[in-house]
Design a protein around this motif. Sequence first.
Motif, mmCIF file in Angstrom:
data_model
loop_
_atom_site.group_PDB
_atom_site.id
_atom_site.type_symbol
_atom_site.label_atom_id
_atom_site.label_comp_id
_atom_site.label_asym_id
_atom_site.label_seq_id
_atom_site.Cartn_x
_atom_site.Cartn_y
_atom_site.Cartn_z
ATOM 1 N N PHE A 1 13.620 13.892 8.307
ATOM 2 C CA PHE A 1 15.169 14.220 8.099
ATOM 3 C C PHE A 1 15.716 13.445 6.860
ATOM 4 O O PHE A 1 16.572 14.051 6.215
ATOM 5 C CB PHE A 1 15.723 13.849 9.216
ATOM 6 N N PHE A 2 15.337 12.142 6.880
ATOM 7 C CA PHE A 2 15.690 11.551 5.675
ATOM 8 C C PHE A 2 15.430 11.996 4.346
ATOM 9 O O PHE A 2 15.924 11.825 3.246
ATOM 10 C CB PHE A 2 15.729 9.853 5.980
ATOM 11 N N VAL B 1 9.123 10.184 16.967
ATOM 12 C CA VAL B 1 10.352 10.030 16.593
ATOM 13 C C VAL B 1 10.247 9.686 14.972
ATOM 14 O O VAL B 1 11.164 9.925 14.385
ATOM 15 C CB VAL B 1 11.261 9.121 17.424
ATOM 16 N N ILE B 2 9.395 8.562 14.739
ATOM 17 C CA ILE B 2 9.159 8.152 13.270
ATOM 18 C C ILE B 2 9.166 9.310 12.534
ATOM 19 O O ILE B 2 9.673 9.468 11.396
ATOM 20 C CB ILE B 2 8.253 7.156 13.293
ATOM 21 N N TYR B 3 8.107 10.344 12.881
ATOM 22 C CA TYR B 3 7.944 11.442 12.023
ATOM 23 C C TYR B 3 9.024 12.396 11.726
ATOM 24 O O TYR B 3 9.528 12.773 10.771
ATOM 25 C CB TYR B 3 6.823 12.227 12.961
ATOM 26 N N ILE C 1 16.713 6.316 -4.149
ATOM 27 C CA ILE C 1 15.478 5.570 -4.188
ATOM 28 C C ILE C 1 15.525 4.591 -3.141
ATOM 29 O O ILE C 1 14.503 4.390 -2.516
ATOM 30 C CB ILE C 1 15.277 5.058 -5.601
ATOM 31 N N LEU C 2 16.500 3.762 -2.955
ATOM 32 C CA LEU C 2 16.445 2.704 -2.138
ATOM 33 C C LEU C 2 16.413 3.195 -0.678
ATOM 34 O O LEU C 2 15.485 2.787 0.329
ATOM 35 C CB LEU C 2 17.914 1.824 -2.104
ATOM 36 N N CYS C 3 17.012 4.531 -0.293
ATOM 37 C CA CYS C 3 16.952 5.025 0.934
ATOM 38 C C CYS C 3 15.528 5.481 1.038
ATOM 39 O O CYS C 3 14.873 5.342 2.299
ATOM 40 C CB CYS C 3 17.736 6.346 1.236
ATOM 41 N N PHE C 4 14.982 6.197 0.241
ATOM 42 C CA PHE C 4 13.490 6.854 0.470
ATOM 43 C C PHE C 4 12.405 5.633 0.795
ATOM 44 O O PHE C 4 11.883 5.517 1.499
ATOM 45 C CB PHE C 4 12.977 7.222 -0.637
#
Length: 268
Positions: free
Chosen positions: A77-78, A70-72, A22-25
């Motif tokens: 990826f994440f 790159v942001i897309y 959740i923190l990563c998202f």
Amino acid sequence: GCFECCIKCLGGVPYASLVATILCFSGVALFCGCGHVALTGTVSILEQHFSTTASDHALLSEVIQLMQYVIYGIASFFFLYGIILLAEGFYTTSAVKELHGEFKTTACGRCISGMFVFLTYVLGVAWLGVFGFSAVPVFMFYNIWSTCEVIKSFQTNVTVPGDQICVDIRQYGIIPWNAVPGKACGPILENICNTNEFYMSYHLFIVACAGAGATVIALIHFLMILSSNWAYLKDASKMQAYQDIKAKEEQELQDIQSRSKEQLNSYT
């Protein structure tokens, strides 16, 4: 029965991995969303106030457009990587909780866990660089905003004319030195600071930097979880090997005892 089933299901949830996911998202979403909008606002500010000739900021526009693509890619990826790590957390939790059952940890599973540890470490180091890079536009916008505050204070005291206070964007290297006008002074600079584009871009860069920091914390959290899970799986494999050897020895002992009884019965 339903209560016991719910307790068993809740006991198998990897809460540490869930919190890290959740923190990563959240961090990646803040960084990608706010960063994308802030970059668009930055280009608009440069085109309107600091570089009126399109050829002067053409390279910068291409770089910013590339960064947005790159942001897309980072967001996609994440999203997948976070789901994979969460699934790995469920797998490891099941493996640890069912050591004495029919579930068996395999060498492939331990290898995959080790690979995730290495990959998460590399991504954590990379995101430290992203976090540092995202602080650069915050520093630039803060300098412009603080200069506007100085202009306002000088207008109040009327000791130094505000026209002598300027911000030259060319010194940051984002536009060439021959860009026109390249700098803004006095009331013009103050008007730039009062625009919605500057206000939004400044605060969005701050939020994007905070999102990058949250992502770094999430990856460090993931790294600790994966390292612990890998150690658990390694111990589980040793325990399984010990139990297999023990079961084999017990079976051999039973076979020997059964043969001895058969031989004794044949003599009698």
